[in-house]
Design an enzyme around this catalytic site. Structure first.
Site, PDB file in Angstrom:
ATOM      1  N   ASP A  96      -2.856  -9.788  41.849  1.00  0.00           N
ATOM      2  CA  ASP A  96      -2.172  -9.511  43.421  1.00  0.00           C
ATOM      3  C   ASP A  96      -0.866  -9.134  43.675  1.00  0.00           C
ATOM      4  O   ASP A  96      -0.123  -8.913  44.574  1.00  0.00           O
ATOM      5  CB  ASP A  96      -2.065 -11.065  43.916  1.00  0.00           C
ATOM      6  N   GLU A  97      -0.650  -8.100  42.932  1.00  0.00           N
ATOM      7  CA  GLU A  97       0.929  -7.549  43.379  1.00  0.00           C
ATOM      8  C   GLU A  97       1.025  -6.599  42.478  1.00  0.00           C
ATOM      9  O   GLU A  97       0.216  -5.572  41.423  1.00  0.00           O
ATOM     10  CB  GLU A  97       1.956  -8.446  42.512  1.00  0.00           C
TER      11      GLU A  97
ATOM     12  N   ASP B  22       3.384  -8.234  47.292  1.00  0.00           N
ATOM     13  CA  ASP B  22       2.857  -9.339  46.969  1.00  0.00           C
ATOM     14  C   ASP B  22       2.471 -10.610  47.308  1.00  0.00           C
ATOM     15  O   ASP B  22       2.828 -10.686  49.149  1.00  0.00           O
ATOM     16  CB  ASP B  22       4.064 -10.184  46.403  1.00  0.00           C
TER      17      ASP B  22
END
Length: 343
Positions: free
Chosen positions: A110-111, A15
Site C-alpha cells: 500500500d505504499e 501511502d
C-alpha cells in the site's frame, strides 16, 4: 553544502490510508465510523495489521499485539485479514501509479515512491500529478491516499505523514529547511526508544536543534549512525527510485516505532512481509532463489542471514519456509529485541 543544489528531482511518496481497515470499511459500510482492527485473533497471540483511524486515538497501531489493542479499545471490531482482496485493490492502485510514471518503487502492498521528474513535461507540475493520481485512486477504489511531494525520498516520506488521512503536502527545494527544522527529532529515521532519550539529554528536540551539531559531534554521540543523522537533518538523500524490474533484489522492510522483543509478533510481521515480496515477484513475472533476512538491533548493529533455494520460486509458502528457518536460527541464539526486520 546545499542539499538540493545538484538535483531537481520531483519525488512522490504515496501511502494508502489505513489500507486494510479502509477496504473493510468500504466493503462493509456498517463499519464506517467505527474502530476497526484488522489482524490475527487475540486468543492466538495475533498482531494488528492495520488499525482504522477511529481506533488510533485509543493508542491502537499496526504491529501491536491484538490482545493489547483490545484492552485499549474494547469496542473495536476485529476482522481477520482478507489478503486476496487487499492484493486485488493493491494491483488497482499500482496500475494507476504506473499511468503517471514508469518509475514506481513499491515499498509494500500500500505504499510506493514515484519519480515524476520525467513526467512533468507531459503531465504538468508534480503537485498536479499528485492531485491527479489521488483522484484516480479515489474514483477507482473508493479509498484515499496521502501523498508527499519533495526533492528526495526522505523528505517526501515525511511530507506524506504530515496531514494524514487524505493529505497532500508539497515541499519545494527552497522550502526544505523551513519544513524540516520544526519537526520533532523522533521523526528522524533511525531514532527510536533507545536513541530518543540520548538526543533529549543533549537538548536536541527538533531537526533544527540537531543541525547545530557537526558531523564529528554526532558521530561521537551516536557512532556510525551519526553521519546518517547529519545528512538527514539537512535533507540530504540521494537515493534513486528503483523499480522492481531494475532492482537486483526485492525486499520489504519494517522499522518498528519501538524495539520489539515478542517473537510471535516478529513472526507475524515476517509472514506478512513474505507475502508482499511474493506478490511483487509474481506481479513482475520474477522468481527468487536467494532469501536474505536482515535484522537490526537496538544499538544499530545489523545482522544478515541468507539461504539459497534449490530452484527459484515466486510461491509464498516456499519463501516463508526459508525465511522462517533463518529467523528461528537467529531467535534460538538471541533474546535481543529488534528495531528493524527486512526480508
Amino acid at each position: 553544502m546545499n542539499s538540493m543544489a545538484s538535483t531537481e528531482r520531483h519525488i512522490l511518496h504515496v501511502d494508502m490510508d489505513a489500507f486494510y481497515a479502509a477496504i473493510e470499511q468500504h466493503d462493509h459500510p456498517e463499519l464506517r465510523g467505527k474502530p476497526v482492527l484488522v489482524g490475527g485473533s487475540p486468543q492466538s497471540r495475533g498482531v494488528v495489521s492495520t488499525a482504522s483511524y477511529e481506533a488510533r486515538p485509543f493508542g491502537c497501531d499496526s504491529a501491536m499485539p491484538m490482545a493489547q489493542a483490545i484492552r485499549l479499545c474494547p469496542q473495536a471490531v476485529v476482522i481477520p485479514p482478507r489478503m486476496e482482496r487487499y492484493l486485488e485493490v493493491s494491483r488497482q492502485v499500482f496500475e494507476i501509479l504506473e499511468q503517471f510514471t514508469p518509475l514506481v518503487e513499491p515499498l509494500s502492498i500500500d505504499e510506493a515512491f514515484l519519480d515524476a521528474t520525467g513526467s512533468i513535461r507531459l503531465l504538468g507540475p508534480a503537485e498536479r500529478i499528485a492531485r491527479g493520481l489521488r483522484q484516480r485512486i479515489l474514483q477507482a477504489t473508493g479509498l484515499t491516499a496521502s501523498v508527499g511531494v519533495a526533492p528526495n525520498k526522505f523528505i517526501a516520506k515525511l511530507a506524506s505523514d504530515q496531514q494524514k488521512p487524505d493529505g497532500l503536502v508539497v515541499v519545494q527545494a527552497g522550502e526544505v529547511r523551513a519544513f524540516l527544522d520544526p519537526l520533532p527529532i523522533s521523526c528522524l529515521w533511525g531514532v527510536g526508544r533507545a536513541t530518543l532519550p540520548r538526543f533529549e539529554q543533549l537538548g536536541i528536540r527538533t531537526f533544527g536543534d540537531a543541525r547545530r551539531l557537526s558531523e564529528p559531534q554526532l558521530q561521537d554521540h551516536f557512532g556510525e549512525a551519526g553521519a546518517h543523522f547529519f545528512r538527514l537533518v539537512r535533507g540530504i538523500d540521494d537515493r534513486p527510485v528503483v523499480t522492481d524490474r531494475e532492482a537486483r533484489s526485492i525486499s520489504h522492510e519494517v522499522t518498528f516505532p519501538e524495539d520489539v522483543q515478542d517473537r510471535d509478533r516478529l513472526r507475524a510481521v515476517l509472514l506478512e512481509q513474505t507475502e508482499q515480496v511474493a506478490r511483487r515477484l509474481r506481479r513482475h513475472s520474477l522468481r527468487a532463489c536467494t532469501i536474505v533476512l536482515k535484522l537490526r538491533l537496538p544499538d544499530f548493529t545489523t545482522l544478515t542471514r541468507r539461504t539459497t533455494l534449490d530452484t527459484s520460486t515466486d510461491q509464498t509458502e516456499i519463501l516463508w519456509n526459508a525465511a522462517a528457518m533463518l529467523f528461528e536460527e537467529w531467535a534460538q541464539t538471541s533474546d535481543s529485541p529488534l528495531r528493524l526486520l527486512d526480508r
